[in-house]
Design a protein around this motif. Sequence first.
Motif, PDB file in Angstrom:
ATOM      1  N   ALA A  70      41.762 110.343  23.398  1.00  0.00           N
ATOM      2  CA  ALA A  70      41.726 108.928  23.642  1.00  0.00           C
ATOM      3  C   ALA A  70      42.006 108.427  25.101  1.00  0.00           C
ATOM      4  N   ARG A 102      38.955 106.676  26.548  1.00  0.00           N
ATOM      5  CA  ARG A 102      38.820 105.536  26.132  1.00  0.00           C
ATOM      6  C   ARG A 102      39.965 104.341  26.665  1.00  0.00           C
ATOM      7  N   SER A 116      46.100  99.574  19.804  1.00  0.00           N
ATOM      8  CA  SER A 116      44.512  99.244  19.063  1.00  0.00           C
ATOM      9  C   SER A 116      43.808  98.446  20.159  1.00  0.00           C
ATOM     10  N   GLU A 145      40.158 103.390  17.891  1.00  0.00           N
ATOM     11  CA  GLU A 145      38.652 102.902  17.935  1.00  0.00           C
ATOM     12  C   GLU A 145      38.801 101.416  17.350  1.00  0.00           C
ATOM     13  N   ALA A 149      38.719  98.580  14.959  1.00  0.00           N
ATOM     14  CA  ALA A 149      38.549  98.651  13.318  1.00  0.00           C
ATOM     15  C   ALA A 149      38.530  97.384  12.918  1.00  0.00           C
TER      16      ALA A 149
END
Length: 431
Positions: free
Chosen positions: A140, A143, A248, A253, A255
């Motif tokens: 992660a 990201r 988040s 990812e 969602a």
Amino acid sequence: MSRFIRKAATALETKLDTKPTPAAPSRHESDLEHRTRKARNFEETEAKLPNLRNSPAPDERPTITTNILSYLGSWNPRPHPITSNDTVWLFDNTAYRNPTTNNWEAEVIAAVFDKETGVKVSLVVADIAEKLGLGHGDEAEARIKDRLMPFMRSVLPGRVVNVDFGRRRTQLKLGPGGRNGISSDIRALPQHKDGDIVAGVANVPRGTNGILEMKTVYAEPDGWAIISDVDDTIKITQTGDPIGILRSTFAAEAAPVPGMSLLYDYIQTVVTKSAPWFYLSASPYNLYAFLHEFINEFYPQGTLILRDASWRNLAGLLTSLTQATQEYKVDRMDKIHSWLPRRTMICIGDSTQSDPEAYGEMYRKYPKWIGLILIRRVENIAEVGLEEKNDPSRFEKAFKDVPESVWHVYSDAEECYKYIDKAVSAKARKA
């Protein structure tokens, strides 16, 4: 001019704070927002976030002179062109007919910031990863870095962006941008039909990167339109919890809320594909690229409206989502109303923020403008923050003087289809 700039620069330097300071509470913060922030320790989390304000860009842009002149906004006498070292974002928008001239126009927004950052990116990424309980080397982290970058770059005030609009390449000049590097201009547009989607492309030097294309949706004065919240209405954000927001936003990812993508496809079919969509979020502008990509993947094309913010301020993400959201959303919906006062709005939100209060206020101001209000009851305490946000008394107070046939609270997207059908049928009978 030079003497003025030197004096102003000196004054500015004396005011620069070298220590991070927590965001001041808004005087318009609601009681519910205040208690949510206190119960979930928002200020404590904000105070521990990395301070990015005191890390200058490696190329020392913007200069002090540029900063001073940026206070003049569009009256800036020394605007700067875009260079290959800049990142430019063009924002999708909606074209409407000017009520006086009946000609097409739109609010066209651009943001400009430095490609590079003086921030030690790896340290900031590691700090956020640690707060989220992620180990070093977690997948992660890449990201997190990607989504953090817009918070770590210097904004570039005073920039002018030129846009080639449509097939005939109509020239649109945007800016110069203001203090936050953002320009917002009402520009006349060429003729098109209702529902047409027309691209505009930034005319910039080779090497400039960013979101260099915008899409403009043409909307005639009459018909349906949709105003949708984003966080915890169509995207799982956990706005009731500071760590949940960070996770988040930066690590997880993106969602969609279960069932909402199919529901929005259905709404688009029922109210015609030419109906404009407005995604109204209290998230800061820094998240435009992230949210724009998310919406394009799961939901109908639309105009994403975000909150002005200081770009080098991670704490601003949390305050943006949790303070004075009703005031902000009402202000933006007033603007949408000024563009399309004869449209009938379907307003969709949730119980985590102030959507019920904002939509209720708008209905009382413009009762003929809003045809349907749908509020998702978010029952996960990590998302909603306080259980009392779902109390029936809260909704009854928020929707005082709003007919019961107009507003509905739902837990599952499946419940909304009947409300949509009923509202559309009722409007058709009146036509």
